[in-house]
Design a protein around this motif. Structure first.
Motif, mmCIF file in Angstrom:
data_model
loop_
_atom_site.group_PDB
_atom_site.id
_atom_site.type_symbol
_atom_site.label_atom_id
_atom_site.label_comp_id
_atom_site.label_asym_id
_atom_site.label_seq_id
_atom_site.Cartn_x
_atom_site.Cartn_y
_atom_site.Cartn_z
ATOM 1 N N UNK A 1 67.513 42.634 52.396
ATOM 2 C CA UNK A 1 66.525 42.838 51.329
ATOM 3 C C UNK A 1 66.171 41.522 50.667
ATOM 4 N N UNK A 2 67.142 40.652 50.465
ATOM 5 C CA UNK A 2 66.869 39.333 49.897
ATOM 6 C C UNK A 2 66.039 38.470 50.827
ATOM 7 N N UNK A 3 66.218 38.676 52.120
ATOM 8 C CA UNK A 3 65.449 37.926 53.114
ATOM 9 C C UNK A 3 63.991 38.372 53.105
ATOM 10 N N UNK A 4 63.758 39.663 52.988
ATOM 11 C CA UNK A 4 62.410 40.220 53.148
ATOM 12 C C UNK A 4 61.636 40.362 51.835
ATOM 13 N N UNK A 5 62.283 40.811 50.779
ATOM 14 C CA UNK A 5 61.542 41.171 49.570
ATOM 15 C C UNK A 5 60.898 39.958 48.898
ATOM 16 N N UNK A 6 61.518 38.780 48.977
ATOM 17 C CA UNK A 6 60.853 37.608 48.390
ATOM 18 C C UNK A 6 59.542 37.311 49.117
ATOM 19 N N UNK A 7 59.482 37.625 50.414
ATOM 20 C CA UNK A 7 58.231 37.438 51.156
ATOM 21 C C UNK A 7 57.214 38.532 50.839
ATOM 22 N N UNK A 8 57.680 39.704 50.467
ATOM 23 C CA UNK A 8 56.775 40.759 50.005
ATOM 24 C C UNK A 8 56.073 40.286 48.728
ATOM 25 N N UNK A 9 56.845 39.687 47.824
ATOM 26 C CA UNK A 9 56.273 39.160 46.581
ATOM 27 C C UNK A 9 55.293 38.022 46.904
ATOM 28 N N UNK A 10 55.700 37.104 47.778
ATOM 29 C CA UNK A 10 54.822 35.986 48.154
ATOM 30 C C UNK A 10 53.522 36.494 48.777
ATOM 31 N N UNK A 11 53.613 37.525 49.588
ATOM 32 C CA UNK A 11 52.404 38.101 50.194
ATOM 33 C C UNK A 11 51.485 38.672 49.121
ATOM 34 N N UNK A 12 52.056 39.330 48.133
ATOM 35 C CA UNK A 12 51.246 39.862 47.040
ATOM 36 C C UNK A 12 50.517 38.766 46.285
ATOM 37 N N UNK A 13 51.222 37.692 45.977
ATOM 38 C CA UNK A 13 50.592 36.560 45.300
ATOM 39 C C UNK A 13 49.522 35.911 46.183
ATOM 40 N N UNK A 14 49.806 35.764 47.476
ATOM 41 C CA UNK A 14 48.844 35.143 48.391
ATOM 42 C C UNK A 14 47.569 35.971 48.492
ATOM 43 N N UNK A 15 47.711 37.276 48.578
ATOM 44 C CA UNK A 15 46.545 38.163 48.646
ATOM 45 C C UNK A 15 45.724 38.059 47.362
#
Length: 116
Positions: A85-99
């Motif tokens: 979850x620590x590996x993936x969820x930070x990228x979920x947040x980054x994707x939201x900001x990027x979008x």
């Protein structure tokens, strides 16, 4: 279809988190560099919102990298979640900001008449 995305995006986050966690456990590392499902997921999910041409995808990819490296709140905290979850969820947040940044830039350039 938007309805399918409402199911696919969360389902793939769950699968990516489980896969990343299993790989991290097998490799005995908290965030092994060989595990890239998080970056692949983030680019796939973010690209669902952008036009399908090289320029848009390149800008989106650049924004994604910036936000993934920056770890803007709450990405830094998400990275400390256990297992995959620590590996993936930070990228979920980054994707939201990027979008959000991509669409903000697209709106601004359109408003200023810079876009075709």
């Amino acid at each position: 279809a938007p309805g399918a995305c409402l199911i696919l995006v969360p389902a793939t986050v769950l699968l990516a988190g489980a896969a990343a966690g299993a790989a991290a456990a097998a490799l005995r590392a908290s965030d092994p560099p060989i595990v890239v499902i998080d970056e692949i997921w983030a680019m796939w999910a973010a690209s669902l919102t952008a036009p399908r041409h090289a320029g848009s995808l390149a800008i989106l990819c650049l924004l994604l990298r910036v936000f993934d490296i920056w770890k803007a709140f709450p990405a830094g905290a998400a990275q400390r979640l256990p297992g995959g979850w620590g590996i993936v969820v930070d990228d979920v947040v980054a994707a939201g900001y990027a979008v959000a940044a991509y669409h903000g830039l697209a709106s601004l350039t359109s408003f200023l008449g810079w876009a075709g």
